[in-house]
Design a protein around this motif. Structure first.
Motif, PDB file in Angstrom:
ATOM      1  N   SER A   1      49.064  31.840   5.977  1.00 32.05           N
ATOM      2  CA  SER A   1      47.995  31.831   5.097  1.00 32.05           C
ATOM      3  C   SER A   1      46.884  30.705   5.503  1.00 32.05           C
ATOM      4  O   SER A   1      46.705  30.886   6.667  1.00 32.05           O
TER       5      SER A   1
ATOM      6  N   SER B   1      49.147  35.736   8.801  1.00 31.23           N
ATOM      7  CA  SER B   1      48.109  36.155   7.511  1.00 31.23           C
ATOM      8  C   SER B   1      47.197  35.016   7.540  1.00 31.23           C
ATOM      9  O   SER B   1      46.672  34.536   6.346  1.00 31.23           O
TER      10      SER B   1
ATOM     11  N   CYS C   1      44.220  39.185   4.065  1.00 33.89           N
ATOM     12  CA  CYS C   1      43.455  38.554   5.133  1.00 33.89           C
ATOM     13  C   CYS C   1      43.291  39.584   6.404  1.00 33.89           C
ATOM     14  O   CYS C   1      43.036  38.878   7.328  1.00 33.89           O
TER      15      CYS C   1
ATOM     16  N   THR D   1      49.172  39.810  10.991  1.00 36.67           N
ATOM     17  CA  THR D   1      48.642  40.369   9.802  1.00 36.67           C
ATOM     18  C   THR D   1      49.310  41.614   9.371  1.00 36.67           C
ATOM     19  O   THR D   1      50.460  42.080  10.052  1.00 36.67           O
TER      20      THR D   1
ATOM     21  N   HIS E   1      50.768  40.007   1.722  1.00 40.66           N
ATOM     22  CA  HIS E   1      50.548  38.726   2.266  1.00 40.66           C
ATOM     23  C   HIS E   1      51.864  37.698   1.496  1.00 40.66           C
ATOM     24  O   HIS E   1      51.288  37.154   0.406  1.00 40.66           O
TER      25      HIS E   1
ATOM     26  N   ASP F   1      47.576  43.342   4.107  1.00 33.65           N
ATOM     27  CA  ASP F   1      47.360  41.883   3.969  1.00 33.65           C
ATOM     28  C   ASP F   1      45.859  41.739   3.343  1.00 33.65           C
ATOM     29  O   ASP F   1      44.810  42.186   3.997  1.00 33.65           O
TER      30      ASP F   1
END
Length: 237
Positions: A117, A141, A190, A184, A218, A188
Motif C-alpha cells: 500500500s 498495491s 490502486c 497489484t 487491497h 485493487d
C-alpha cells in the motif's frame, strides 16, 4: 527466527526511531509499513511470517523501520511545505541512518526495498531516488501520487518525491540495473496507479514486471502471497 529491536535518536528527524530486524544473516531487505504504520505492523499482519523460510535459511535479513507519515503526508495541522519537508527528512533518515549502515554492516553492495500500500510508494520513491543503493524494488498495491496530500501547494521537493513526475527525466544507468516489480490485482483500489507507473516505465524502456493478480482485494492476504514470491527473484550467493 531471530528478532531484534532497535531504537535510536535520529538527527534527521530530531526524534527517536524504532525498528525490528528479523534474521541472522543474508541479503538485506527493507520493508516499509503502510500508511502511518508502526515498526511492528509487518510482523503483526503476518508479512514477516510469509518470508519465514528465507529468513531462517539465512538468505535474507529483514529491516522494518517505522513510518513518518503521521508527521508528513497525513499531518493536516501543518502547512504542506512542512509536510513535504518532514518527508524529505524521513528519506534522509532511511538513506543515511539505515541503508548506508546496513550496507556497511552486512557487506552488501545494495539492498532490497519493499512495501505494501503506501509502503509501496515509499519503496518505489526511495528506489528511484537512490538507484545506486537498490538492487530490487517490490511494490505491493502501491500508489505513487502524493499531490493529493499537498493541497495544490507547489514545490520542487513535491515534484522530486512524485515518481510519475520525476521519472521521465532520470537517466541514471543504475535504474536499468534494478529489478522492479509492481504487484497489484484487478480488484485493487490502486490498480490504476500501478498501470500509470507501468506506462511511465515502459516509455523509458525500464525493465519491470507488472504482476496483476486476479480477484483479490487491497489487503494483507494478497501481499502475503506476493512477498515470498518476489523474494525468489533475488540471486542468492
Amino acid at each position: 527466527m531471530k528478532e531484534e529491536y532497535f531504537k535510536w535518536f535520529s538527527p534527521h528527524l530530531n526524534r527517536e526511531v524504532e525498528m525490528l530486524v528479523f534474521g541472522h544473516a543474508g541479503y538485506p531487505v527493507i520493508v516499509f509499513p503502510t500508511s502511518k504504520g508502526s515498526f511492528h505492523e509487518n510482523k503483526d499482519m503476518g508479512l514477516i511470517d510469509s518470508a519465514k523460510w528465507y529468513i531462517e535459511q539465512g538468505l535474507i535479513q529483514v529491516f522494518c523501520p517505522e513510518s513518518n507519515d503521521a508527521r508528513s503526508f497525513y499531518n493536516k495541522s501543518v502547512h504542506p511545505h512542512q509536510r513535504i519537508q518532514n518527508h524529505v527528512a524521513y528519506d534522509k533518515m532511511i538513506c543515511h541512518e539505515l541503508v548506508e549502515r546496513v550496507r556497511l554492516n552486512t557487506g552488501a553492495a545494495k539492498v532490497v526495498v519493499a512495501g505494501c500500500s503506501f509502503g509501496g510508494y515509499h519503496a518505489a520513491n526511495f528506489a528511484f531516488r537512490h538507484p545506486g543503493y537498490v538492487s530490487h524494488m517490490f511494490s505491493m498495491s502501491g500508489a505513487f501520487d502524493i499531490r493529493t496530500f499537498m493541497d495544490d501547494y507547489q514545490h520542487d521537493d513535491i515534484f522530486y518525491n512524485s515518481p510519475l513526475e520525476y521519472l521521465p527525466g532520470l537517466h541514471d544507468q543504475e535504474l536499468w540495473n534494478m529489478d522492479v516489480v509492481l504487484g497489484t490485482s484487478n480488484w485493487d483500489i490502486c490498480l490504476d496507479a500501478n498501470l500509470k507507473l507501468h506506462e511511465c516505465l515502459e516509455k523509458k524502456g525500464l525493465p519491470h514486471w507488472l504482476d496483476v493478480r486476479q480477484n483479490q482485494r487491497h489487503d494483507w492476504p494478497i501481499w502475503k502471497e506476493m512477498f515470498p514470491h518476489y523474494l525468489s527473484r533475488i540471486k542468492f550467493n
